[in-house]
Design a protein around this motif. Structure first.
Motif, PDB file in Angstrom:
ATOM      1  N   ASP A 196       9.255   1.845  -1.700  1.00 47.50           N
ATOM      2  CA  ASP A 196       8.751   3.825  -2.596  1.00 47.50           C
ATOM      3  C   ASP A 196       9.270   3.993  -3.333  1.00 47.50           C
ATOM      4  N   GLY A 197      10.679   3.437  -4.066  1.00 43.17           N
ATOM      5  CA  GLY A 197      11.602   3.776  -5.085  1.00 43.17           C
ATOM      6  C   GLY A 197      10.581   3.658  -6.652  1.00 43.17           C
ATOM      7  N   GLN A 198       9.424   2.377  -5.936  1.00 43.96           N
ATOM      8  CA  GLN A 198       8.808   2.179  -7.835  1.00 43.96           C
ATOM      9  C   GLN A 198       7.865   2.853  -7.496  1.00 43.96           C
ATOM     10  N   LEU A 199       6.862   2.834  -6.259  1.00 41.48           N
ATOM     11  CA  LEU A 199       6.142   3.841  -6.166  1.00 41.48           C
ATOM     12  C   LEU A 199       6.281   5.141  -7.226  1.00 41.48           C
ATOM     13  N   LYS A 200       7.319   5.386  -6.679  1.00 43.11           N
ATOM     14  CA  LYS A 200       7.552   7.073  -7.185  1.00 43.11           C
ATOM     15  C   LYS A 200       8.076   6.900  -8.434  1.00 43.11           C
ATOM     16  N   ASP A 201       8.885   6.052  -9.242  1.00 46.00           N
ATOM     17  CA  ASP A 201       9.716   5.409 -10.118  1.00 46.00           C
ATOM     18  C   ASP A 201       8.682   6.059 -11.554  1.00 46.00           C
ATOM     19  N   ILE A 202       8.578   4.202 -11.241  1.00 46.84           N
ATOM     20  CA  ILE A 202       7.567   3.576 -11.706  1.00 46.84           C
ATOM     21  C   ILE A 202       5.556   4.184 -12.389  1.00 46.84           C
ATOM     22  N   TYR A 203       5.405   4.212 -10.785  1.00 51.03           N
ATOM     23  CA  TYR A 203       4.256   4.776 -10.753  1.00 51.03           C
ATOM     24  C   TYR A 203       3.914   6.313 -10.646  1.00 51.03           C
ATOM     25  N   ASN A 204       4.100   6.933 -10.716  1.00 47.34           N
ATOM     26  CA  ASN A 204       4.956   8.356 -10.418  1.00 47.34           C
ATOM     27  C   ASN A 204       3.839   8.648  -9.355  1.00 47.34           C
ATOM     28  N   LEU A 205       4.213   8.436  -7.781  1.00 50.01           N
ATOM     29  CA  LEU A 205       3.036   8.620  -6.609  1.00 50.01           C
ATOM     30  C   LEU A 205       3.698   9.350  -5.825  1.00 50.01           C
ATOM     31  N   ASP A 206       3.202  10.636  -5.141  1.00 54.19           N
ATOM     32  CA  ASP A 206       4.122  11.240  -4.052  1.00 54.19           C
ATOM     33  C   ASP A 206       3.751  10.006  -2.689  1.00 54.19           C
ATOM     34  N   VAL A 207       4.594   9.865  -2.241  1.00 55.12           N
ATOM     35  CA  VAL A 207       4.762   8.635  -0.947  1.00 55.12           C
ATOM     36  C   VAL A 207       4.579   9.077   0.185  1.00 55.12           C
ATOM     37  N   GLU A 208       5.276  10.380  -0.082  1.00 52.13           N
ATOM     38  CA  GLU A 208       5.426  11.635   1.586  1.00 52.13           C
ATOM     39  C   GLU A 208       4.489  11.682   1.786  1.00 52.13           C
ATOM     40  N   GLY A 209       4.477  11.109   3.649  1.00 52.56           N
ATOM     41  CA  GLY A 209       3.784  11.225   4.432  1.00 52.56           C
ATOM     42  C   GLY A 209       2.940   9.806   4.718  1.00 52.56           C
ATOM     43  N   LYS A 210       2.584   8.913   3.968  1.00 52.10           N
ATOM     44  CA  LYS A 210       1.807   8.077   3.630  1.00 52.10           C
ATOM     45  C   LYS A 210       2.529   7.323   4.425  1.00 52.10           C
ATOM     46  N   GLU A 211       1.121   6.431   5.290  1.00 50.36           N
ATOM     47  CA  GLU A 211       1.488   5.171   6.504  1.00 50.36           C
ATOM     48  C   GLU A 211       1.556   4.183   5.617  1.00 50.36           C
ATOM     49  N   THR A 212       2.207   3.114   6.147  1.00 54.07           N
ATOM     50  CA  THR A 212       2.769   1.917   5.422  1.00 54.07           C
ATOM     51  C   THR A 212       1.757   1.233   4.864  1.00 54.07           C
ATOM     52  N   ARG A 213       0.820   0.670   5.993  1.00 52.16           N
ATOM     53  CA  ARG A 213      -0.121   0.341   5.745  1.00 52.16           C
ATOM     54  C   ARG A 213      -0.917   0.484   3.820  1.00 52.16           C
TER      55      ARG A 213
END
Lengths: 65, 712
Positions: B637-654
């Motif tokens: 989750d940290g990588q998606l947020k910090d490296i790729y600037n993606l908001d992962v809030e509410g997203k399913e793991t899949r």
């Protein structure tokens, strides 16, 4: 007293590897330390005790492979 | 048991040349089909371009095979060489041999390095390399008697089946009362019944009065050996001194050898303890950094890993000198004395086990979900004596276990065997089946690539899922490092010429632990320099462990501590002192680049060697399953947020798995682009014309191969 890479350093009660590195003011990102021969990785530095009269080696790079 | 007999079928006398500056200046050719034996000259051009060792092997193999040659065609050659520095008894790690052939698992060029005395003794007997073509219809022993200056081909009868017994018997038979004069190359029954056969190279341990074994493990070279009908190769040589290579500058050689030997003796006890635990020191370190393969590379650590740590193996290893070549101060080839297996043909008997090393501990231990050191020792013993590559065995069984646990295969396919992770009895049973060619073990012994084909075609298993979790690339099973968190190691594995073996680039620590190579450019540069420098050891007959598994005390003060430049400078001095060719550190890289690039073009000749062949399974790149993602959710989750600037809030793991996959696969493709450019290759991963001209390997046949692939 503890010996670190051949140098003497004052010991104190409850000293950990992290404490020892703080005393040395050595910023190098050591991956491994050997405390009286026992391998201690970075994750354990703040928990691993350094006994009085210990011999410590700071392993600056574990390259291997 | 039948009595061993050796009936001579051919005898060939030769005049042993003087070794000059590390070279015998000739190679030995044996054809088992027509029993032809010949001596062939080594040219100055060969030495200039190919140096020796793997370089000579590749050149001999190139001349032996066509692009359509398969591993089990008679024209496939098995080549073995030492190198110009090989056989020096005073410089640490100077006893390696390199084996090359067309691989039984990849169908392309394979090289595998190994300790033991065979390569140096072969050279001192008069041959820089040995090339064997053809097939013998009867079990053949090729005996190179450097003392009598004769090569014999014997028909062998009554040999035992297992490698450790063959080595012991032939050491005694050919030794003439001097077992230290003999080195034997053997395989075992597993090599005849699988595609993942290994070779065992022996040396005689005088202190323990027994033959010891090291392995050329990768790529089924043992299977090629067995297919050729070779029962054993034996070489006999006697005296080895510091002058045996007739070095150009003996005084300079002694000086630099003393420096490196002393550095090893002084620093190893403060660092990795190789001289007491070998590479077993790596187990808990890899575990602590989440890099130890657990359950088919799903995870990188396990609470029970310490049960297989260095302290445990220190207690198991027999104390004594354990150098696999004379005079090596690293002396890290440890073994377990009087081990009693609980299974198989040696159940209840005391045996000596050579190992285990890290790869076997991880591959046949943690990767199977097993943390029992005695189990690993038993797997090690049987892998060696059956002639099976312990890395391919471990990674192969791990794949089968995951397929079983996820229902891709069932007990209906495994012959009733429960292949859950952690099942020691089943893992051992599979190994014994590989030796006899029976049961489900015979299927596992085909290797991961063929297992995927078989499971899909015959059992209806989902090929797409297996493509993600089957840890092979180019047809070779991955060695035992969890690369999914290290882009550099993904490149180290995926862009390796022969397949995912770490002997080209082991960058996982530089990347993950020290963050020394944070950018694409720095990773590309590392993936240029490190494979080339590691190639150099194979050209010269050297082991790489004294280079960087022990480092000088002041190494961290140097501008590039990862390269251990003080040792690199010593190696350049070593090369100059023996060969008389003045070399600086950058010259060692230049030497290697010729051979490395040639090997890539050789892969192209064999129908591989393009960008598509540098693909790796997604398990090597990122989390395949929801479970894998959630085991390290904070990190991902940290990588998606910090490296790729993606908001992962509410997203399913899949969905997060899918997004991360796309990003990581794109990243690996960009790494390929950066590395190809740095290496002077096209976007398709083929060396350019400019590159081959710059390197002086623009031979007509090389240009022909390039032209056939659109590079002209």
């Amino acid at each position: 007293m503890v010996k670190v890479d051949g140098r003497e350093l004052a010991w104190r009660e409850g000293m950990t590897v992290a404490d020892l590195l703080g005393e040395l003011r050595d910023p190098y990102p050591y991956a491994l330390a050997r405390v009286d021969g026992r391998a201690v990785t970075r994750h354990e530095f703040d928990k691993a005790p350094v006994p009085d009269n210990a011999e410590v080696f700071l392993v600056h790079l574990v390259v291997g492979g | 048991m039948a009595t061993f007999t050796a009936r001579e079928m051919k005898r060939f006398g030769y005049e042993k040349p003087l070794i000059e500056k590390g070279y015998a200046n000739q190679t030995l050719y044996v054809n088992l089909s027509d029993r032809d034996i010949a001596v062939r000259p080594v040219t100055e051009q060969m030495k200039e371009v190919f140096v020796g060792g793997k370089g000579f092997d590749l050149w001999l193999l190139w001349q032996a095979v066509r692009g359509s040659t398969r591993w089990n065609d008679p024209e496939n050659a098995l080549c073995i060489a030492s190198g110009p520095l090989g056989g020096t008894p005073i410089y640490p790690g100077s006893g390696k041999s390199i084996v090359t052939s067309i691989s039984a698992t990849t169908g392309s060029v394979m090289d595998s390095n190994v300790g033991g005395y065979f390569g140096p003794y072969l050279k001192f007997s008069g041959f820089d390399a040995l090339a064997i073509q053809g097939k013998s219809k009867v079990p053949a022993i090729v005996f190179i008697d450097g003392i009598e200056q004769r090569v014999h081909i014997f028909e062998a009868a009554g040999l035992p089946g297992e490698a450790h017994e063959i080595s012991a018997l032939l050491t005694d038979y050919f030794g003439g009362g001097e077992p230290k004069d003999i080195s034997v190359v053997t395989t075992g029954p597993g090599a005849r019944h699988t595609l993942i056969g290994c070779l065992n190279f022996s040396w005689y341990d005088q202190a323990r009065s027994r033959s010891r074994l090291k392995q050329a493990g990768r790529g089924g070279v043992g299977t090629v050996f067995a297919d050729k009908g070779i029962a054993a190769l034996v070489v006999r040589w006697h005296t080895v001194t510091v002058s045996s290579n007739n070095p150009a500058d003996l005084s300079a050689l002694k000086k630099v050898a003393r420096l490196h030997s002393r550095d090893v003796v002084e620093q190893d006890p403060k660092q990795n303890h190789m001289s007491s635990v070998g590479t077993a020191h790596l187990v808990t370190i890899m575990n602590d950094y989440d890099l130890l393969p657990v359950r088919n590379y799903r995870y990188g650590s396990h609470p029970d890993a310490a049960a297989m740590g260095e302290d445990v193996f220190r207690g198991l290893f027999d104390k004594g000198f354990d150098g696999c070549w004379i005079g090596c101060t690293l002396s890290c080839a440890h073994g377990v004395k009087d081990f009693v297996p609980v299974s198989g043909p040696y159940k209840g008997q005391k045996v000596f086990v050579d190992g285990p090393e890290y790869e076997t501990i991880a591959g046949c231990g943690s990767n199977l979900g097993i943390f029992d050191p005695l189990f690993v020792v038993e797997m090690n013993f049987y892998c060696d004596t059956y002639g099976l590559d312990s890395i391919s065995v471990g990674t192969g069984i791990a794949f089968a276990m995951e397929c079983f646990e996820t229902g891709l295969i069932t007990t209906a396919h495994t012959g009733g065997m429960d292949l859950s992770f952690g099942n020691r009895e089943s893992a051992l049973a599979l190994l014994h089946q590989m030796a006899t060619g029976e049961g489900f073990g015979a299927v596992v012994g085909q290797g991961v690539r063929r297992m995927k084909e078989i499971f899909s075609r015959d059992y209806g298993a989902d090929l797409a899922v297996m493509s993600d979790i089957g840890m092979e690339a180019k047809g070779l099973e991955f060695s035992e490092y969890m690369s999914k968190e290290s882009l550099a190691q993904q490149g180290g594995y995926g862009l390796a010429l022969k397949g995912p073996q770490h002997d080209e680039a082991w960058l996982i620590f530089l990347d993950m632990v020290h963050n020394f190579i944070p950018t694409f450019e720095s990773k590309a540069e590392a993936l240029h320099w490190f494979p080339l420098f590691r190639t150099w050891f194979g050209l010269c007959g050297l082991c790489k462990l004294p280079w960087n598994d022990v480092t000088p005390a002041d190494n961290k003060e140097t501008p590039e501590p990862a390269k251990v430049m003080k040792h690199v400078e010593w190696y350049a001095q070593y090369f100059s002192a023996v060969t008389g060719r003045k070399a600086l550190p950058e010259d060692l890289i230049a030497m290697s680049e010729k051979v490395y690039t040639f090997q890539r073009i050789f892969s192209l000749k064999m129908g591989f060697g393009r960008r598509v062949h540098d693909t790796i399974p997604y398990r090597a790149v990122g989390p395949v399953t929801v479970d894998e993602y959630e085991s390290r959710a904070d990190r991902y989750d940290g990588q998606l947020k910090d490296i790729y600037n993606l908001d992962v809030e509410g997203k399913e793991t899949r969905e997060k798995v899918r997004i991360l996959r796309r990003l990581r696969e794109e990243r690996y493709e960009r790494l390929k682009d950066a590395v190809y450019e740095r290496r002077g290759w096209t976007e398709d991963g083929i060396p350019t014309l400019d590159t081959v001209r710059r390197l002086g390997i623009d031979f007509p046949e090389v240009l022909e191969v390039l032209k056939a692939h659109g590079v002209a």
